[in-house]
Write a protein that holds these residues in place. Structure first.
Motif, mmCIF file in Angstrom:
data_model
loop_
_atom_site.group_PDB
_atom_site.id
_atom_site.type_symbol
_atom_site.label_atom_id
_atom_site.label_comp_id
_atom_site.label_asym_id
_atom_site.label_seq_id
_atom_site.Cartn_x
_atom_site.Cartn_y
_atom_site.Cartn_z
ATOM 1 N N VAL A 111 -84.127 -0.544 96.377
ATOM 2 C CA VAL A 111 -84.347 -1.030 98.220
ATOM 3 C C VAL A 111 -84.181 -2.164 98.273
ATOM 4 O O VAL A 111 -84.356 -2.486 99.513
ATOM 5 C CB VAL A 111 -86.154 -0.663 98.085
ATOM 6 C CG1 VAL A 111 -86.365 0.765 97.653
ATOM 7 C CG2 VAL A 111 -86.818 -1.565 97.352
ATOM 8 N N VAL A 112 -83.488 -3.215 97.782
ATOM 9 C CA VAL A 112 -83.137 -4.282 97.880
ATOM 10 C C VAL A 112 -81.695 -4.708 98.197
ATOM 11 O O VAL A 112 -80.805 -4.484 97.298
ATOM 12 C CB VAL A 112 -83.970 -5.343 96.874
ATOM 13 C CG1 VAL A 112 -83.545 -6.843 97.271
ATOM 14 C CG2 VAL A 112 -85.206 -5.196 96.747
ATOM 15 N N ALA A 113 -81.410 -5.270 99.454
ATOM 16 C CA ALA A 113 -80.029 -5.929 99.699
ATOM 17 C C ALA A 113 -80.207 -7.526 99.654
ATOM 18 O O ALA A 113 -81.148 -7.930 100.344
ATOM 19 C CB ALA A 113 -79.623 -5.437 100.828
ATOM 20 N N ALA A 114 -79.203 -8.131 99.036
ATOM 21 C CA ALA A 114 -79.337 -9.455 99.033
ATOM 22 C C ALA A 114 -78.084 -9.928 99.679
ATOM 23 O O ALA A 114 -76.811 -9.796 99.195
ATOM 24 C CB ALA A 114 -79.242 -10.114 97.621
ATOM 25 N N ARG A 115 -78.204 -10.908 100.619
ATOM 26 C CA ARG A 115 -77.243 -11.513 101.404
ATOM 27 C C ARG A 115 -76.905 -12.842 100.929
ATOM 28 O O ARG A 115 -77.871 -13.758 101.001
ATOM 29 C CB ARG A 115 -77.435 -11.603 103.035
ATOM 30 C CG ARG A 115 -76.355 -12.345 103.767
ATOM 31 C CD ARG A 115 -76.294 -11.816 105.112
ATOM 32 N NE ARG A 115 -75.125 -12.755 105.696
ATOM 33 C CZ ARG A 115 -74.370 -12.560 106.627
ATOM 34 N NH1 ARG A 115 -74.627 -11.365 107.393
ATOM 35 N NH2 ARG A 115 -73.469 -13.280 107.073
ATOM 36 N N ILE A 116 -75.480 -13.023 100.538
ATOM 37 C CA ILE A 116 -75.092 -14.474 99.924
ATOM 38 C C ILE A 116 -74.662 -15.330 101.149
ATOM 39 O O ILE A 116 -73.383 -14.832 101.435
ATOM 40 C CB ILE A 116 -74.214 -14.100 98.886
ATOM 41 C CG1 ILE A 116 -74.744 -13.183 97.948
ATOM 42 C CG2 ILE A 116 -73.995 -15.533 98.148
ATOM 43 C CD1 ILE A 116 -76.189 -13.593 97.191
ATOM 44 N N ASP A 117 -75.203 -16.195 101.490
ATOM 45 C CA ASP A 117 -74.667 -17.283 102.532
ATOM 46 C C ASP A 117 -73.974 -18.537 101.760
ATOM 47 O O ASP A 117 -73.015 -19.028 102.380
ATOM 48 C CB ASP A 117 -75.904 -17.586 103.424
ATOM 49 C CG ASP A 117 -75.999 -16.353 104.235
ATOM 50 O OD1 ASP A 117 -75.151 -15.459 104.713
ATOM 51 O OD2 ASP A 117 -77.274 -16.314 104.377
ATOM 52 N N GLY A 118 -74.454 -18.640 100.535
ATOM 53 C CA GLY A 118 -73.922 -19.880 100.029
ATOM 54 C C GLY A 118 -73.000 -19.604 98.771
ATOM 55 O O GLY A 118 -72.257 -18.561 98.723
#
Length: 551
Positions: free
Chosen positions: A210-217
């Motif tokens: 159920v989790v999405a991880a957005r990578i900005d770094g």
């Protein structure tokens, strides 16, 4: 079924072919492989059963063999000792009267057995105790869920089989129809949760993705795991990584997703994402109430793969090409080559074009891939030898469209017509050689004559592509005149027509005897060097080879 895991259906005799085709109708991407000399009408042939079976097993390819279960067991016995995960392996009676799942309990073998049995209208011979007792495989949750620990899961199921009761904490819709020994006060618990928990002996822990991880770094798998742990979430609850479209070519980001075993999606509109759960340094975690439908989030990076089918026989196609064809959503190519590349799934889109529309085909392929699709451009032989790889790169060079430059472009090799013909004859290209196309569609005939003259003077063996056509019937004769300035009339010549296809024909002749009417556009012409020689074979034919030394 995952197209990358399409089954291989093995036959030892022709009697099982009708049943094999019925199974193939269930799995359209599957290929029917028949024992050479005993099975006619299969998609491809193989020479030795045990070796082929073990190769498929090592490649994690699901195996459906129409033979006795004992043959499979004996053939694979040596492979089983050091194997952890394993592909599904099933034995099916040649007349379709029995379906026996043998290996791959955690790879869906029992599910496949039920599917095949339903297709053949028989009962599957399932012997797995847990599935027989409970009506489901607790160790193989459906898509959107992940089992935390397979070894703990095995012990848990063993306890239930030993008489323990169980209760379910959390949402597990697929378990509602199962025949579990439920009890409100049971000590054994199936926990379905995205939260991080310490493994316990009396628990079966299943995580909804159920989790999405957005990578900005910076992209780092360890950092993502730490972010999930800080937020109190299990790593198994991660459904995908997200990033901005500008990072499509970021190799570290792709590597991070691969290490975590999740898809990578690129998003612009964050309003379509689930609620923000926690914002950590360089990572934003989004959490949904139900397992995420990843394909509905943003889009993936498009992929364009240029492949060569080899000379035509399926056994001469490299495995990477077969996988690319299986994974493709769109396939583009000359219709003859596209048909050779099958079988296909119903949802795969075939874009068949004339063989002279190469640049248009390449541009179309880039447009499809730039939209996020998996695209394959099909050539015969090797795609880099007078074929589509150069056309694809030429289209990219001419356009330099930023969207095209973001596409994941890859070229897979194939067995070229020259190499296939040479192998059939022996080794006429065993020393220095050159490949020359006699077509003047893309280069002046004067250039071709000049190259023929230089290659002849250099005493190179030569392979002629596109040797003759109705539009230019005179060019082969002229080419032979030029070569004859540098070669004796007895120089060995090999003609390979449709090598690797059912109507293949190999002809050995000499430069002095060769006549243009012996050749057409489907013929590959090899002219030996001054050292190329013939050796008699027991069958009355000759081997041809060019020595590796030079004098």
């Amino acid at each position: 079924m995952d197209p990358r895991k399409a089954p291989a259906i093995l036959l030892l005799g022709s009697g099982g072919l009708p049943v094999a085709r019925r199974i193939q109708a269930l799995y359209p991407q599957a290929r029917v492989l028949g024992l050479a000399g005993r099975v006619e009408g299969a998609d491809a042939t193989y020479a030795e059963f045990g070796e082929t079976l073990r190769g498929l097993y090592r490649d994690d390819r699901p195996i459906i063999a129409l033979c006795a279960a004992g043959i499979l067991i004996r053939s694979l016995a040596a492979q089983l000792a050091g194997k952890g995960a394993e592909p599904p392996v099933l034995a099916v009676a040649e007349d379709g009267s029995a379906v026996v799942p043998l290996l791959g309990g955690l790879g869906g073998v029992n599910r496949m057995a039920r599917e095949i049995a339903a297709q053949l209208e028989v009962a599957p011979a399932i012997t797995t105790s847990g599935e027989l007792r409970f009506g489901t495989c607790l160790l193989e949750p459906p898509a959107g869920y992940a089992l935390a620990d397979i070894e703990q899961g095995k012990r848990f199921v063993s306890d239930l089989l030993g008489g323990e009761s169980v209760r379910v904490e959390g949402e597990a819709p697929w378990l509602e129809a199962a025949n579990l020994p439920l009890a409100d006060q049971a000590r054994r618990v199936i926990h379905v949760t995205a939260e991080q928990r310490v493994d316990a002996r009396d628990e079966l822990l299943i995580h909804p993705r159920v989790v999405a991880a957005r990578i900005d770094g910076d992209a780092d798998a360890a950092g993502v795991r730490q972010a999930l742990a800080t937020a109190g979430l299990a790593s198994g609850a991660l459904a995908c990584l997200l990033a901005a479209p500008a990072r499509m070519t970021d190799a570290a980001l792709a590597s991070c997703a691969d290490e975590l075993g999740v898809p990578l999606r690129f998003v612009v509109d964050e309003t379509a994402l689930p609620p923000l759960h926690q914002h950590l340094s360089g990572i934003r975690l989004y959490r949904a109430a139900q397992p995420l439908e990843v394909e509905r989030i943003g889009r993936r990076r498009g992929r364009l793969t240029v492949v060569g089918l080899g000379p035509g026989a399926a056994e001469f196609m490299v495995p990477a090409t077969r996988r690319a064809l299986d994974e493709a959503e769109d396939l583009l190519g000359y219709e003859t080559y596209i048909r050779m590349a099958g079988p296909f799934r119903p949802e795969q889109v075939l874009h068949c074009t004339d063989n002279r529309e190469e640049l248009q085909r390449a541009r179309h392929a880039f447009e499809l891939a730039a939209s996020g699709r998996r695209v394959v451009v099909v050539s015969s032989g090797d795609p880099g030898v007078f074929a589509m790889a150069a056309a694809v790169l030429e289209a990219l060079d001419d356009n330099r469209d930023p969207r095209w430059l973001q596409v994941e472009l890859q070229v897979f090799p194939g067995v070229s017509a020259a190499l296939a013909t040479a192998a059939k004859a022996g080794a006429p290209l065993g020393h220095d050689f050159c490949l020359i196309s006699l077509s003047d569609n893309l280069k002046p005939w004067e250039v071709i004559e000049q190259r023929l003259d230089h290659a002849g003077a250099a005493d190179l063996a030569m392979a002629f592509y596109n040797p003759i056509s109705r539009a230019r019937p005179w060019q082969l004769a002229r080419a032979l005149e030029i070569v004859a300035r540098h070669r004796r009339p007895e120089t060995v010549v090999v003609l390979g027509r449709d090598i690797g296809r059912p109507a293949e024909a190999l002809t050995l002749t000499s430069l002095g005897e060769l006549r243009p009417e012996q050749v057409d556009m489907r013929t590959l012409v090899i002219i030996g060097s001054s050292l190329t020689r013939r050796i008699p074979r027991p069958d009355g034919q000759d081997w041809v080879y060019t020595p590796r030394w030079y004098r």
